[in-house]
Design a protein around this motif. Structure first.
Motif, mmCIF file in Angstrom:
data_model
loop_
_atom_site.group_PDB
_atom_site.id
_atom_site.type_symbol
_atom_site.label_atom_id
_atom_site.label_comp_id
_atom_site.label_asym_id
_atom_site.label_seq_id
_atom_site.Cartn_x
_atom_site.Cartn_y
_atom_site.Cartn_z
ATOM 1 N N ARG A 91 6.429 3.425 4.019
ATOM 2 C CA ARG A 91 6.615 2.983 5.406
ATOM 3 C C ARG A 91 5.497 2.034 5.830
ATOM 4 N NH1 ARG A 91 9.435 7.065 9.043
ATOM 5 N NH2 ARG A 91 10.640 8.416 7.670
ATOM 6 N N ILE A 92 4.284 2.337 5.399
ATOM 7 C CA ILE A 92 3.155 1.472 5.746
ATOM 8 C C ILE A 92 3.306 0.115 5.072
ATOM 9 C CG2 ILE A 92 0.643 1.222 5.641
ATOM 10 C CD1 ILE A 92 0.472 4.290 5.651
ATOM 11 N N VAL A 93 3.694 0.135 3.799
ATOM 12 C CA VAL A 93 3.903 -1.118 3.071
ATOM 13 C C VAL A 93 5.013 -1.935 3.726
ATOM 14 C CG1 VAL A 93 4.601 -2.135 0.863
ATOM 15 C CG2 VAL A 93 3.071 -0.155 0.900
ATOM 16 N N ASP A 94 6.063 -1.267 4.176
ATOM 17 C CA ASP A 94 7.180 -1.978 4.811
ATOM 18 C C ASP A 94 6.702 -2.806 5.998
ATOM 19 O OD1 ASP A 94 8.954 -0.878 3.017
ATOM 20 O OD2 ASP A 94 9.678 0.677 4.379
ATOM 21 N N HIS A 95 5.759 -2.273 6.759
ATOM 22 C CA HIS A 95 5.303 -2.980 7.957
ATOM 23 C C HIS A 95 4.112 -3.895 7.695
ATOM 24 C CE1 HIS A 95 7.938 -0.140 10.036
ATOM 25 N NE2 HIS A 95 7.879 -0.959 11.061
ATOM 26 N N ASP A 96 3.150 -3.415 6.898
ATOM 27 C CA ASP A 96 1.954 -4.234 6.641
ATOM 28 C C ASP A 96 2.163 -5.243 5.525
ATOM 29 O OD1 ASP A 96 0.476 -3.057 8.606
ATOM 30 O OD2 ASP A 96 -0.560 -1.652 7.287
ATOM 31 N N ALA A 99 0.829 -8.132 0.849
ATOM 32 C CA ALA A 99 -0.104 -9.262 0.856
ATOM 33 C C ALA A 99 0.022 -9.978 2.195
ATOM 34 C CB ALA A 99 0.223 -10.220 -0.296
ATOM 35 N N PRO A 100 -0.957 -10.801 2.550
ATOM 36 C CA PRO A 100 -0.848 -11.579 3.784
ATOM 37 C C PRO A 100 0.445 -12.390 3.818
ATOM 38 C CG PRO A 100 -3.070 -11.737 2.893
ATOM 39 C CD PRO A 100 -2.238 -11.037 1.849
ATOM 40 N N GLY A 101 1.078 -12.407 4.988
ATOM 41 C CA GLY A 101 2.336 -13.149 5.139
ATOM 42 C C GLY A 101 3.559 -12.350 4.782
ATOM 43 N N ASP A 102 3.378 -11.066 4.449
ATOM 44 C CA ASP A 102 4.496 -10.214 4.055
ATOM 45 C C ASP A 102 4.591 -9.053 5.046
ATOM 46 O OD1 ASP A 102 6.578 -9.183 2.535
ATOM 47 O OD2 ASP A 102 5.234 -7.993 1.277
ATOM 48 N N GLY A 103 5.737 -8.383 5.077
ATOM 49 C CA GLY A 103 5.884 -7.166 5.855
ATOM 50 C C GLY A 103 6.555 -7.356 7.202
#
Length: 358
Positions: A91-96, A99-103
């Motif tokens: 869930r954290i990866v889905d939002h954050d 890498a920069p520019g993703d999520g």
């Protein structure tokens, strides 16, 4: 505007519900209390809001989106079982993002930029309503302070999100010419992420809500989360719809926006020497049923009058605007310069709707 608090049936409050019964009880809470029922969302999805009201929604919702991984990190820190942590951390990866520019947060920033905001202003959160901040912060505190069961149960609004996402995407693409599929790209992945997350959470609740008291706590947690979402829309409605009383510290229309270049009729993104063309996926068609021409775009349809048809039938990716005006001037025995001004005005209007490009 808060929906009536559900009154549990006495017999259900005193006995242990079976797995199917507890799921049905949780789904019933969403059926009556989920924020898709809020008047603000009905206005949003039906195209009844103006651009600034849509902007207010996008800006305030950003704070909720930005705090979701903070909330999920708080839940993760309380999980002693590694197998649970491996599931929840997604869930954290889905939002954050990885890498920069993703999520998801990045995609929501793109949505806010798509309706005209400067990224830095949105990220500052300085214009959000106090009620938005209070509600979202209360949710973060809730998952830190309540039991792990209640924290996970509060996430079960994910069970209802695919429906609201489908309504929102279809309605906004249909009703707002400043909204595109790219603007709403945030919701694409949520259609698969939300059901996955909901399946995990409902299974957890079924397994761990092993007494009537724990089941009531799970239902109360979901009710609380519905209130968090509903209250944010109450504040948006009060400030930006009716009575329209914007608090002193909240965003006001015109603030934090990328400057728009004001252009006179007949000038702008498409000039007389440019070659206009229909973007990929946009087609000029004759509607046999209604007996008129329409411009078909992804998720949108534009009715055309005779003048628009005459111009667009000459848009072939080879002729310049000046060439098109010349053909029309010859056809209708009119002044080419006058027609050119009218053609430019029409094409630039269509360009703002993203159905003409050069």
């Amino acid at each position: 505007m808060t929906a009536p608090f559900p009154t549990p049936k006495t017999e259900d409050a005193q006995r242990l519900l079976g797995p199917d019964e507890i799921e049905a009880a949780l789904r019933d809470i969403g059926a009556r209390r989920y924020h898709n029922l809020h008047p603000f969302h009905r206005l949003l999805h039906d195209g009844k809001l103006n651009k600034d009201q849509v902007r207010a929604w996008a800006l305030n919702r950003y704070y909720y989106q930005a705090m979701i991984p903070v909330k999920d990190a708080a839940v993760l820190a309380r999980m002693e079982d590694a197998s649970l942590r491996r599931v929840w951390r997604q869930r954290i990866v889905d939002h954050d993002g990885d890498a920069p520019g993703d999520g998801g947060i990045e995609r929501w920033l793109k949505l806010a930029e798509g309706v005209g905001f400067e990224r830095a202003y949105v990220e500052s959160t300085q214009g959000i309503l106090s009620a938005t901040r209070f509600s979202v912060d209360a949710y973060v505190h809730f998952v830190k302070e309540r039991s792990l069961l209640e924290a996970i149960a509060s996430s079960l609004t994910e069970m209802f999100s695919p429906t609201i996402i489908s309504e929102r995407v279809a309605g906004m693409l249909k009703n707002y010419d400043f909204i595109t599929k790219d603007t709403l790209a945030y919701f694409d992945k949520r259609l698969t992420q939300a059901p996955r997350d909901a399946e995990f959470a409902i299974d957890y609740v079924k397994q761990h809500a092993t007494t009537p008291e724990l089941q009531r706590k799970a239902m109360a947690a979901l009710t609380f989360k519905c209130n968090v979402l509903w209250t944010q829309l109450d504040a948006l409605y009060f400030a930006y719809v009716a009575p329209g009383m914007i608090p002193p510290d909240a965003w006001t229309p015109g603030t934090g926006l990328v400057p728009e270049v004001t252009q006179a009729a007949g000038t702008g993104t498409i000039g007389a020497t440019d070659v206009p063309r229909l973007p990929r996926g946009v087609r000029l068609r004759h509607d046999e049923v209604r007996g008129q021409h329409v411009l078909l775009a992804p998720e949108r349809t534009f009715d055309l009058d005779g003048n628009a048809v005459a111009v667009l039938s000459l848009v072939d990716g080879r002729r310049t605007v000046r060439d098109i005006a010349g053909v029309l001037a010859e056809t209708y025995a009119a002044d080419r310069a006058v027609i050119e001004v009218d053609v430019l005005a029409m094409l630039n209007d269509l360009a703002t709707k993203r159905v003409i490009e050069r």
